[in-house]
Design a protein around this motif. Structure first.
Motif, PDB file in Angstrom:
ATOM      1  N   SER A  52     -57.324 -55.181  15.481  1.00 51.67           N
ATOM      2  CA  SER A  52     -58.583 -55.818  15.074  1.00 51.67           C
ATOM      3  C   SER A  52     -58.399 -57.320  14.885  1.00 51.67           C
ATOM      4  O   SER A  52     -59.247 -58.111  15.311  1.00 51.67           O
ATOM      5  CB  SER A  52     -59.089 -55.190  13.770  1.00 51.67           C
ATOM      6  OG  SER A  52     -59.418 -53.845  13.966  1.00 51.67           O
ATOM      7  N   ILE A  53     -57.306 -57.710  14.268  1.00 53.89           N
ATOM      8  CA  ILE A  53     -57.024 -59.134  14.068  1.00 53.89           C
ATOM      9  C   ILE A  53     -56.891 -59.834  15.417  1.00 53.89           C
ATOM     10  O   ILE A  53     -57.446 -60.916  15.633  1.00 53.89           O
ATOM     11  CB  ILE A  53     -55.742 -59.327  13.237  1.00 53.89           C
ATOM     12  CG1 ILE A  53     -55.918 -58.778  11.819  1.00 53.89           C
ATOM     13  CG2 ILE A  53     -55.342 -60.799  13.190  1.00 53.89           C
ATOM     14  CD1 ILE A  53     -54.613 -58.662  11.044  1.00 53.89           C
ATOM     15  N   ALA A  57     -59.370 -62.806  16.769  1.00 54.17           N
ATOM     16  CA  ALA A  57     -58.822 -64.148  16.982  1.00 54.17           C
ATOM     17  C   ALA A  57     -58.908 -64.558  18.450  1.00 54.17           C
ATOM     18  O   ALA A  57     -59.159 -65.723  18.760  1.00 54.17           O
ATOM     19  CB  ALA A  57     -57.376 -64.205  16.487  1.00 54.17           C
ATOM     20  N   TRP A  58     -58.732 -63.607  19.384  1.00 51.95           N
ATOM     21  CA  TRP A  58     -58.862 -63.914  20.809  1.00 51.95           C
ATOM     22  C   TRP A  58     -60.295 -64.333  21.127  1.00 51.95           C
ATOM     23  O   TRP A  58     -60.530 -65.293  21.853  1.00 51.95           O
ATOM     24  CB  TRP A  58     -58.433 -62.726  21.660  1.00 51.95           C
ATOM     25  CG  TRP A  58     -58.475 -63.007  23.124  1.00 51.95           C
ATOM     26  CD1 TRP A  58     -59.352 -62.514  24.026  1.00 51.95           C
ATOM     27  CD2 TRP A  58     -57.601 -63.878  23.855  1.00 51.95           C
ATOM     28  NE1 TRP A  58     -59.089 -63.008  25.284  1.00 51.95           N
ATOM     29  CE2 TRP A  58     -58.016 -63.849  25.202  1.00 51.95           C
ATOM     30  CE3 TRP A  58     -56.516 -64.681  23.510  1.00 51.95           C
ATOM     31  CZ2 TRP A  58     -57.379 -64.587  26.199  1.00 51.95           C
ATOM     32  CZ3 TRP A  58     -55.883 -65.419  24.501  1.00 51.95           C
ATOM     33  CH2 TRP A  58     -56.306 -65.371  25.824  1.00 51.95           C
ATOM     34  N   ARG A  59     -61.273 -63.622  20.575  1.00 45.82           N
ATOM     35  CA  ARG A  59     -62.673 -64.003  20.762  1.00 45.82           C
ATOM     36  C   ARG A  59     -62.911 -65.419  20.243  1.00 45.82           C
ATOM     37  O   ARG A  59     -63.543 -66.251  20.896  1.00 45.82           O
ATOM     38  CB  ARG A  59     -63.579 -62.994  20.047  1.00 45.82           C
ATOM     39  CG  ARG A  59     -65.090 -63.134  20.270  1.00 45.82           C
ATOM     40  CD  ARG A  59     -65.836 -64.081  19.338  1.00 45.82           C
ATOM     41  NE  ARG A  59     -65.381 -64.127  17.982  1.00 45.82           N
ATOM     42  CZ  ARG A  59     -65.928 -63.473  16.956  1.00 45.82           C
ATOM     43  NH1 ARG A  59     -66.968 -62.704  17.142  1.00 45.82           N
ATOM     44  NH2 ARG A  59     -65.447 -63.615  15.741  1.00 45.82           N
ATOM     45  N   ASP A  60     -62.359 -65.723  19.058  1.00 45.03           N
ATOM     46  CA  ASP A  60     -62.522 -67.056  18.479  1.00 45.03           C
ATOM     47  C   ASP A  60     -61.863 -68.117  19.352  1.00 45.03           C
ATOM     48  O   ASP A  60     -62.410 -69.204  19.544  1.00 45.03           O
ATOM     49  CB  ASP A  60     -61.952 -67.099  17.066  1.00 45.03           C
ATOM     50  CG  ASP A  60     -62.747 -66.245  16.092  1.00 45.03           C
ATOM     51  OD1 ASP A  60     -63.879 -65.837  16.423  1.00 45.03           O
ATOM     52  OD2 ASP A  60     -62.227 -65.984  14.989  1.00 45.03           O
ATOM     53  N   ARG A  70     -53.586 -65.951  12.137  1.00 46.72           N
ATOM     54  CA  ARG A  70     -54.314 -65.027  11.275  1.00 46.72           C
ATOM     55  C   ARG A  70     -53.359 -64.101  10.545  1.00 46.72           C
ATOM     56  O   ARG A  70     -52.357 -63.665  11.089  1.00 46.72           O
ATOM     57  CB  ARG A  70     -55.264 -64.139  12.089  1.00 46.72           C
ATOM     58  CG  ARG A  70     -56.425 -64.858  12.708  1.00 46.72           C
ATOM     59  CD  ARG A  70     -57.534 -65.074  11.684  1.00 46.72           C
ATOM     60  NE  ARG A  70     -58.566 -65.957  12.130  1.00 46.72           N
ATOM     61  CZ  ARG A  70     -59.575 -65.640  12.919  1.00 46.72           C
ATOM     62  NH1 ARG A  70     -59.701 -64.422  13.369  1.00 46.72           N
ATOM     63  NH2 ARG A  70     -60.467 -66.537  13.252  1.00 46.72           N
ATOM     64  N   GLU A  71     -53.722 -63.782   9.332  1.00 44.49           N
ATOM     65  CA  GLU A  71     -52.976 -62.806   8.541  1.00 44.49           C
ATOM     66  C   GLU A  71     -53.828 -61.581   8.234  1.00 44.49           C
ATOM     67  O   GLU A  71     -53.313 -60.586   7.752  1.00 44.49           O
ATOM     68  CB  GLU A  71     -52.502 -63.428   7.235  1.00 44.49           C
ATOM     69  CG  GLU A  71     -51.471 -64.511   7.419  1.00 44.49           C
ATOM     70  CD  GLU A  71     -50.975 -65.073   6.104  1.00 44.49           C
ATOM     71  OE1 GLU A  71     -51.413 -64.591   5.035  1.00 44.49           O
ATOM     72  OE2 GLU A  71     -50.158 -65.986   6.140  1.00 44.49           O
ATOM     73  N   TYR A  72     -55.125 -61.665   8.490  1.00 42.88           N
ATOM     74  CA  TYR A  72     -56.010 -60.566   8.143  1.00 42.88           C
ATOM     75  C   TYR A  72     -57.246 -60.604   9.041  1.00 42.88           C
ATOM     76  O   TYR A  72     -57.551 -61.603   9.677  1.00 42.88           O
ATOM     77  CB  TYR A  72     -56.431 -60.640   6.673  1.00 42.88           C
ATOM     78  CG  TYR A  72     -57.026 -61.979   6.293  1.00 42.88           C
ATOM     79  CD1 TYR A  72     -58.384 -62.220   6.455  1.00 42.88           C
ATOM     80  CD2 TYR A  72     -56.231 -63.005   5.806  1.00 42.88           C
ATOM     81  CE1 TYR A  72     -58.933 -63.446   6.133  1.00 42.88           C
ATOM     82  CE2 TYR A  72     -56.771 -64.236   5.484  1.00 42.88           C
ATOM     83  CZ  TYR A  72     -58.126 -64.451   5.646  1.00 42.88           C
ATOM     84  OH  TYR A  72     -58.668 -65.672   5.337  1.00 42.88           O
ATOM     85  N   GLY A  75     -63.662 -59.793   9.809  1.00 44.35           N
ATOM     86  CA  GLY A  75     -64.702 -58.762   9.794  1.00 44.35           C
ATOM     87  C   GLY A  75     -66.080 -59.290  10.126  1.00 44.35           C
ATOM     88  O   GLY A  75     -66.253 -60.400  10.602  1.00 44.35           O
ATOM     89  N   GLY A  76     -67.067 -58.456   9.885  1.00 44.72           N
ATOM     90  CA  GLY A  76     -68.442 -58.807  10.202  1.00 44.72           C
ATOM     91  C   GLY A  76     -68.921 -58.168  11.486  1.00 44.72           C
ATOM     92  O   GLY A  76     -70.117 -58.022  11.700  1.00 44.72           O
ATOM     93  N   GLN A  77     -67.987 -57.799  12.367  1.00 38.68           N
ATOM     94  CA  GLN A  77     -68.339 -57.139  13.613  1.00 38.68           C
ATOM     95  C   GLN A  77     -67.365 -55.990  13.849  1.00 38.68           C
ATOM     96  O   GLN A  77     -66.222 -56.033  13.410  1.00 38.68           O
ATOM     97  CB  GLN A  77     -68.254 -58.116  14.788  1.00 38.68           C
ATOM     98  CG  GLN A  77     -69.298 -59.199  14.738  1.00 38.68           C
ATOM     99  CD  GLN A  77     -69.111 -60.149  15.884  1.00 38.68           C
ATOM    100  OE1 GLN A  77     -68.133 -60.880  15.908  1.00 38.68           O
ATOM    101  NE2 GLN A  77     -70.036 -60.125  16.826  1.00 38.68           N
ATOM    102  N   THR A  78     -67.826 -55.013  14.573  1.00 40.54           N
ATOM    103  CA  THR A  78     -66.942 -53.913  14.934  1.00 40.54           C
ATOM    104  C   THR A  78     -66.039 -54.359  16.082  1.00 40.54           C
ATOM    105  O   THR A  78     -66.322 -55.364  16.761  1.00 40.54           O
ATOM    106  CB  THR A  78     -67.746 -52.674  15.387  1.00 40.54           C
ATOM    107  OG1 THR A  78     -68.414 -52.986  16.623  1.00 40.54           O
ATOM    108  CG2 THR A  78     -68.736 -52.235  14.321  1.00 40.54           C
ATOM    109  N   LYS A  79     -64.992 -53.591  16.318  1.00 35.43           N
ATOM    110  CA  LYS A  79     -64.114 -53.892  17.449  1.00 35.43           C
ATOM    111  C   LYS A  79     -64.890 -53.832  18.763  1.00 35.43           C
ATOM    112  O   LYS A  79     -64.684 -54.674  19.642  1.00 35.43           O
ATOM    113  CB  LYS A  79     -62.938 -52.911  17.486  1.00 35.43           C
ATOM    114  CG  LYS A  79     -61.941 -53.150  16.380  1.00 35.43           C
ATOM    115  CD  LYS A  79     -60.809 -52.169  16.448  1.00 35.43           C
ATOM    116  CE  LYS A  79     -61.345 -50.855  15.961  1.00 35.43           C
ATOM    117  NZ  LYS A  79     -60.346 -49.844  15.669  1.00 35.43           N
ATOM    118  N   GLU A  80     -65.792 -52.884  18.867  1.00 33.94           N
ATOM    119  CA  GLU A  80     -66.585 -52.749  20.086  1.00 33.94           C
ATOM    120  C   GLU A  80     -67.463 -53.975  20.326  1.00 33.94           C
ATOM    121  O   GLU A  80     -67.605 -54.438  21.465  1.00 33.94           O
ATOM    122  CB  GLU A  80     -67.440 -51.474  20.032  1.00 33.94           C
ATOM    123  CG  GLU A  80     -66.633 -50.191  20.078  1.00 33.94           C
ATOM    124  CD  GLU A  80     -65.944 -49.837  18.750  1.00 33.94           C
ATOM    125  OE1 GLU A  80     -66.314 -50.384  17.673  1.00 33.94           O
ATOM    126  OE2 GLU A  80     -65.019 -49.005  18.793  1.00 33.94           O
TER     127      GLU A  80
END
Length: 87
Positions: A52-53, A57-60, A70-72, A75-80
């Motif tokens: 998930s991290i 982070a790749w999307r960002d 990133r260490e955590y 959230g706010g969106q699902t993996k899908e």
């Protein structure tokens, strides 16, 4: 870490910190073998969270062109939903 082709990499870090490594657009906390994160004795209890991290982070990175440490999972969106945005 994810390289610029979106391939995950485990690299050995000696006398440095992941925040100092600029060759990868996505960097995570370190995974120490003594904590059973990696290696033959790994319990693999972090794999889903690590995934998930990485996708977040790749999307960002794709949106901004900036590298991320990133260490955590924020959230706010699902993996899908994140994967849909990446695609």
């Amino acid at each position: 870490m994810l390289d610029y082709d979106d391939f995950p990499r485990l690299i050995s870090i000696v006398n440095s910190a992941p925040t100092n490594i600029v060759e990868y657009p996505v960097r995570l906390e370190t995974f120490s073998a003594k904590n059973k994160y990696v290696g033959l004795d790994s319990e693999l209890n972090h794999v889903e969270g690590t995934y998930s991290i990485l996708i977040e982070a790749w999307r960002d990175y794709l949106e901004t062109g900036r590298s991320f440490y990133r260490e955590y999972f924020i959230g706010g969106q699902t993996k899908e939903e994140l994967i849909d945005e990446i695609n």
